[in-house]
Design an enzyme around this catalytic site. Structure first.
Site, PDB file in Angstrom:
ATOM      1  N   THR A  83     -10.424   1.148  15.440  1.00  0.00           N
ATOM      2  CA  THR A  83     -10.169   1.587  16.815  1.00  0.00           C
ATOM      3  C   THR A  83     -11.470   1.620  17.614  1.00  0.00           C
ATOM      4  O   THR A  83     -11.503   1.205  18.777  1.00  0.00           O
ATOM      5  CB  THR A  83      -9.527   2.993  16.818  1.00  0.00           C
ATOM      6  OG1 THR A  83      -8.437   2.982  15.907  1.00  0.00           O
ATOM      7  CG2 THR A  83      -9.036   3.374  18.200  1.00  0.00           C
ATOM      8  N   MET A 131      -0.991   6.244   4.370  1.00  0.00           N
ATOM      9  CA  MET A 131      -0.242   5.606   5.460  1.00  0.00           C
ATOM     10  C   MET A 131       0.955   4.826   4.927  1.00  0.00           C
ATOM     11  O   MET A 131       2.037   4.844   5.517  1.00  0.00           O
ATOM     12  CB  MET A 131      -1.158   4.655   6.245  1.00  0.00           C
ATOM     13  CG  MET A 131      -2.163   5.351   7.121  1.00  0.00           C
ATOM     14  SD  MET A 131      -1.394   6.300   8.440  1.00  0.00           S
ATOM     15  CE  MET A 131      -0.734   5.002   9.459  1.00  0.00           C
ATOM     16  N   GLY A 153      -0.350   4.794  -0.875  1.00  0.00           N
ATOM     17  CA  GLY A 153      -1.405   5.418  -0.083  1.00  0.00           C
ATOM     18  C   GLY A 153      -0.843   6.377   0.957  1.00  0.00           C
ATOM     19  O   GLY A 153       0.369   6.536   1.101  1.00  0.00           O
ATOM     20  N   GLY A 205       0.833  -1.210   0.000  1.00  0.00           N
ATOM     21  CA  GLY A 205       0.000   0.000   0.000  1.00  0.00           C
ATOM     22  C   GLY A 205       0.861   1.252   0.000  1.00  0.00           C
ATOM     23  O   GLY A 205       0.445   2.298   0.481  1.00  0.00           O
ATOM     24  N   TYR A 206       2.067   1.139  -0.597  1.00  0.00           N
ATOM     25  CA  TYR A 206       3.067   2.225  -0.501  1.00  0.00           C
ATOM     26  C   TYR A 206       2.649   3.506  -1.206  1.00  0.00           C
ATOM     27  O   TYR A 206       3.254   4.555  -0.992  1.00  0.00           O
ATOM     28  CB  TYR A 206       4.415   1.748  -1.058  1.00  0.00           C
ATOM     29  CG  TYR A 206       4.470   1.626  -2.564  1.00  0.00           C
ATOM     30  CD1 TYR A 206       3.934   0.517  -3.202  1.00  0.00           C
ATOM     31  CD2 TYR A 206       5.045   2.619  -3.349  1.00  0.00           C
ATOM     32  CE1 TYR A 206       3.965   0.400  -4.575  1.00  0.00           C
ATOM     33  CE2 TYR A 206       5.090   2.515  -4.740  1.00  0.00           C
ATOM     34  CZ  TYR A 206       4.548   1.400  -5.338  1.00  0.00           C
ATOM     35  OH  TYR A 206       4.575   1.301  -6.695  1.00  0.00           O
ATOM     36  N   THR A 210      -7.401  -1.674   8.521  1.00  0.00           N
ATOM     37  CA  THR A 210      -8.550  -2.057   9.334  1.00  0.00           C
ATOM     38  C   THR A 210      -9.631  -2.669   8.453  1.00  0.00           C
ATOM     39  O   THR A 210      -9.531  -2.651   7.227  1.00  0.00           O
ATOM     40  CB  THR A 210      -9.108  -0.818  10.069  1.00  0.00           C
ATOM     41  OG1 THR A 210      -9.302   0.233   9.110  1.00  0.00           O
ATOM     42  CG2 THR A 210      -8.143  -0.352  11.132  1.00  0.00           C
ATOM     43  N   GLY A 225      -1.652  -2.519   9.730  1.00  0.00           N
ATOM     44  CA  GLY A 225      -2.404  -1.366  10.193  1.00  0.00           C
ATOM     45  C   GLY A 225      -3.750  -1.259   9.508  1.00  0.00           C
ATOM     46  O   GLY A 225      -4.631  -0.544   9.973  1.00  0.00           O
ATOM     47  N   LYS A 278     -11.968   7.706   4.196  1.00  0.00           N
ATOM     48  CA  LYS A 278     -11.907   6.409   4.894  1.00  0.00           C
ATOM     49  C   LYS A 278     -12.997   5.483   4.367  1.00  0.00           C
ATOM     50  O   LYS A 278     -14.154   5.899   4.215  1.00  0.00           O
ATOM     51  CB  LYS A 278     -12.057   6.614   6.405  1.00  0.00           C
ATOM     52  CG  LYS A 278     -11.902   5.318   7.192  1.00  0.00           C
ATOM     53  CD  LYS A 278     -11.751   5.562   8.680  1.00  0.00           C
ATOM     54  CE  LYS A 278     -11.701   4.266   9.464  1.00  0.00           C
ATOM     55  NZ  LYS A 278     -10.592   3.385   9.070  1.00  0.00           N
ATOM     56  N   HIS A 335     -13.109  10.666  11.373  1.00  0.00           N
ATOM     57  CA  HIS A 335     -12.029  10.448  10.403  1.00  0.00           C
ATOM     58  C   HIS A 335     -12.221  11.320   9.162  1.00  0.00           C
ATOM     59  O   HIS A 335     -13.325  11.807   8.902  1.00  0.00           O
ATOM     60  CB  HIS A 335     -11.970   8.977   9.982  1.00  0.00           C
ATOM     61  CG  HIS A 335     -11.297   8.095  10.995  1.00  0.00           C
ATOM     62  ND1 HIS A 335     -11.949   7.620  12.110  1.00  0.00           N
ATOM     63  CD2 HIS A 335     -10.018   7.626  11.068  1.00  0.00           C
ATOM     64  CE1 HIS A 335     -11.108   6.888  12.825  1.00  0.00           C
ATOM     65  NE2 HIS A 335      -9.929   6.874  12.220  1.00  0.00           N
ATOM     66  N   HIS A 336     -11.147  11.389   8.363  1.00  0.00           N
ATOM     67  CA  HIS A 336     -11.201  12.057   7.053  1.00  0.00           C
ATOM     68  C   HIS A 336     -12.231  11.353   6.167  1.00  0.00           C
ATOM     69  O   HIS A 336     -12.547  10.173   6.386  1.00  0.00           O
ATOM     70  CB  HIS A 336      -9.808  12.012   6.405  1.00  0.00           C
ATOM     71  CG  HIS A 336      -9.302  10.615   6.209  1.00  0.00           C
ATOM     72  ND1 HIS A 336      -9.558   9.882   5.086  1.00  0.00           N
ATOM     73  CD2 HIS A 336      -8.577   9.794   7.034  1.00  0.00           C
ATOM     74  CE1 HIS A 336      -9.020   8.683   5.203  1.00  0.00           C
ATOM     75  NE2 HIS A 336      -8.422   8.604   6.385  1.00  0.00           N
TER      76      HIS A 336
HETATM   77  P1  NAP Z   1      -5.174   4.944   1.192  1.00  0.00           P
HETATM   78  O1  NAP Z   1      -4.473   6.256   1.095  1.00  0.00           O
HETATM   79  O2  NAP Z   1      -6.413   4.737   0.371  1.00  0.00           O
HETATM   80  O3  NAP Z   1      -4.092   3.820   0.872  1.00  0.00           O
HETATM   81  C1  NAP Z   1      -4.403   2.485   0.560  1.00  0.00           C
HETATM   82  C2  NAP Z   1      -3.456   2.053  -0.543  1.00  0.00           C
HETATM   83  O4  NAP Z   1      -3.597   0.654  -0.769  1.00  0.00           O
HETATM   84  C3  NAP Z   1      -3.742   2.769  -1.854  1.00  0.00           C
HETATM   85  O5  NAP Z   1      -2.527   3.216  -2.422  1.00  0.00           O
HETATM   86  C4  NAP Z   1      -4.380   1.666  -2.685  1.00  0.00           C
HETATM   87  O6  NAP Z   1      -4.158   1.809  -4.070  1.00  0.00           O
HETATM   88  C5  NAP Z   1      -3.611   0.473  -2.180  1.00  0.00           C
HETATM   89  N1  NAP Z   1      -4.255  -0.786  -2.547  1.00  0.00           N
HETATM   90  C6  NAP Z   1      -5.493  -1.003  -3.029  1.00  0.00           C
HETATM   91  N2  NAP Z   1      -5.689  -2.321  -3.263  1.00  0.00           N
HETATM   92  C7  NAP Z   1      -4.533  -2.925  -2.910  1.00  0.00           C
HETATM   93  C8  NAP Z   1      -4.099  -4.276  -2.921  1.00  0.00           C
HETATM   94  N3  NAP Z   1      -4.912  -5.273  -3.343  1.00  0.00           N
HETATM   95  N4  NAP Z   1      -2.839  -4.556  -2.498  1.00  0.00           N
HETATM   96  C9  NAP Z   1      -2.018  -3.586  -2.083  1.00  0.00           C
HETATM   97  N5  NAP Z   1      -2.362  -2.278  -2.054  1.00  0.00           N
HETATM   98  C10 NAP Z   1      -3.616  -1.959  -2.464  1.00  0.00           C
HETATM   99  O7  NAP Z   1      -5.599   4.661   2.707  1.00  0.00           O
HETATM  100  P2  NAP Z   1      -4.846   5.099   4.048  1.00  0.00           P
HETATM  101  O8  NAP Z   1      -5.464   6.318   4.600  1.00  0.00           O
HETATM  102  O9  NAP Z   1      -3.378   5.043   3.818  1.00  0.00           O
HETATM  103  O10 NAP Z   1      -5.288   3.905   5.016  1.00  0.00           O
HETATM  104  C11 NAP Z   1      -4.894   2.566   4.735  1.00  0.00           C
HETATM  105  C12 NAP Z   1      -5.426   1.670   5.819  1.00  0.00           C
HETATM  106  O11 NAP Z   1      -4.761   1.973   7.048  1.00  0.00           O
HETATM  107  C13 NAP Z   1      -6.932   1.831   6.108  1.00  0.00           C
HETATM  108  O12 NAP Z   1      -7.486   0.555   6.366  1.00  0.00           O
HETATM  109  C14 NAP Z   1      -6.952   2.689   7.365  1.00  0.00           C
HETATM  110  O13 NAP Z   1      -8.113   2.467   8.132  1.00  0.00           O
HETATM  111  C15 NAP Z   1      -5.737   2.166   8.058  1.00  0.00           C
HETATM  112  N6  NAP Z   1      -5.144   3.059   9.064  1.00  0.00           N
HETATM  113  C16 NAP Z   1      -4.638   2.444  10.148  1.00  0.00           C
HETATM  114  C17 NAP Z   1      -4.016   3.173  11.118  1.00  0.00           C
HETATM  115  C18 NAP Z   1      -3.419   2.459  12.294  1.00  0.00           C
HETATM  116  O14 NAP Z   1      -2.820   3.099  13.158  1.00  0.00           O
HETATM  117  N7  NAP Z   1      -3.555   1.141  12.375  1.00  0.00           N
HETATM  118  C19 NAP Z   1      -3.898   4.552  10.995  1.00  0.00           C
HETATM  119  C20 NAP Z   1      -4.431   5.171   9.863  1.00  0.00           C
HETATM  120  C21 NAP Z   1      -5.047   4.404   8.892  1.00  0.00           C
HETATM  121  P3  NAP Z   1      -5.264   2.627  -4.952  1.00  0.00           P
HETATM  122  O15 NAP Z   1      -5.151   4.053  -4.507  1.00  0.00           O
HETATM  123  O16 NAP Z   1      -4.816   2.377  -6.328  1.00  0.00           O
HETATM  124  O17 NAP Z   1      -6.586   2.013  -4.614  1.00  0.00           O
END
Ligand code: NAP
Length: 261
Positions: free
Chosen positions: A162, A13, A11, A8-9, A97, A95, A155, A151-152
């Site tokens: 959490t 996070m 995205g 998910g690099y 969810t 991370g 999401k 959240h933003h």
């Molecule tokens: P995001 O910006 O949408 O990032 C997700 C990334 O994963 C995007 O680049 C997406 O690509 C990519 N992706 C989609 N399908 C995939 C696949 N099959 N394999 C690998 N990568 C794929 O979201 P974010 O805000 O970073 O959040 C990501 C996750 O972390 C969410 O579930 C969020 O709830 C969670 N989170 C956890 C914490 C924690 O502390 N645990 C904190 C914040 C967020 P595309 O853009 O091309 O779809």
């Protein structure tokens, strides 16, 4: 040197986590993965133009000598990713969810069979970990509780991991109770939020927010509100770093950062 791959690099996070790995002298970023990406190398991404790291888009073609898999992807991808990591002896630090209880249980079973350590942390922020602990403490005395997570608006899943974790922790100590007036009705469906064992969970989605949670307790003539705010995604990285450092020491998959602190 701990070799790490970040899923998910591209995205929000995932890119923050990749930068954290690059900046840490004890970690080496040996691969990045995004099923929907097209880059062959991380250096094709403007933010990482000085990094020579292979980029993968298909689990079937992914080869790596990483020992830790950081996952910040999407609810529909994380289970398959974690299975892949565990089957290849790579410790997942997750991370992302939105996994079901059944998926989490299946991964815990797989980790035991494979004898690989791992962590699923619904929140890597220390303030959120403490909020959950304080809320559990308070729930012994205040069984009436409402959880409001904010959240933003990008999401995908709701309520947040959490918020669900907070509710589960509270449920461990709280007297079972259907809150509110048993004759209450909703003029607009959903007005009272989601129901978890009689507690109510509300999910707010607004631009400008990052990740925030309030737990409100009410008793006769008094109330208690516990709140945490994650203003910047960098706040999650201390927890991710601790997890990357420690996860290889275990042979089971934990849920909750507190298990590694
Ligand atoms: P995001 O910006 O949408 O990032 C997700 C990334 O994963 C995007 O680049 C997406 O690509 C990519 N992706 C989609 N399908 C995939 C696949 N099959 N394999 C690998 N990568 C794929 O979201 P974010 O805000 O970073 O959040 C990501 C996750 O972390 C969410 O579930 C969020 O709830 C969670 N989170 C956890 C914490 C924690 O502390 N645990 C904190 C914040 C967020 P595309 O853009 O091309 O779809």
């Amino acid at each position: 040197m701990i070799k790490v791959i970040v899923a998910g690099y591209q995205g929000r996070m995932g890119s923050t986590a990749a930068q954290m790995v690059i900046d840490n002298p004890d970690f080496e970023l040996v691969g990045v993965y995004d099923a929907r990406g097209t880059d062959q190398n991380l250096n094709e991404n403007n933010q990482f133009s000085d990094q020579d790291v292979p980029a993968f888009h298909d689990l079937k073609q992914l080869t790596t000598d990483a020992t830790v898999w950081i996952d910040f992807t999407v609810p529909t991808a994380v289970y398959e990713n974690a299975q892949f990591a565990l089957k290849h002896g790579i410790s997942p630090v997750i991370g992302t969810t939105g996994m079901t209880d059944e998926q989490v249980a299946a991964l815990q079973k797989l980790a035991k069979v494979q004898q690989v350590g791992g962590l699923i942390a619904p929140n890597f922020g220390i303030s959120a970990v403490l909020l959950m602990q304080f809320a559990q403490q308070a729930a012994k005395y205040f069984p009436d509780v409402e959880i409001i997570e904010m959240h933003h608006d990008d999401k995908i899943d709701s309520p947040s991991g959490t918020a669900i974790s907070t509710a589960k922790k509270i449920a461990e100590v709280r007297q079972p109770k259907e809150q509110g007036n048993p004759d209450a009705t909703e003029t607009l469906p959903g007005a009272r939020g989601a129901d978890y064992e009689g507690m109510r969970i509300h999910a707010v989605r607004l631009p400008g927010l990052v990740a925030h949670e309030e737990v409100m307790f009410g008793g006769p003539g008094e109330g208690l509100t516990i709140r945490q705010d994650s203003f910047d995604r960098i706040s999650f990285m201390t927890g991710v770093k601790v997890a990357v450092e420690k996860v290889n020491q275990y042979q089971e998959l934990f849920v909750g950062l507190e298990h590694l602190l």
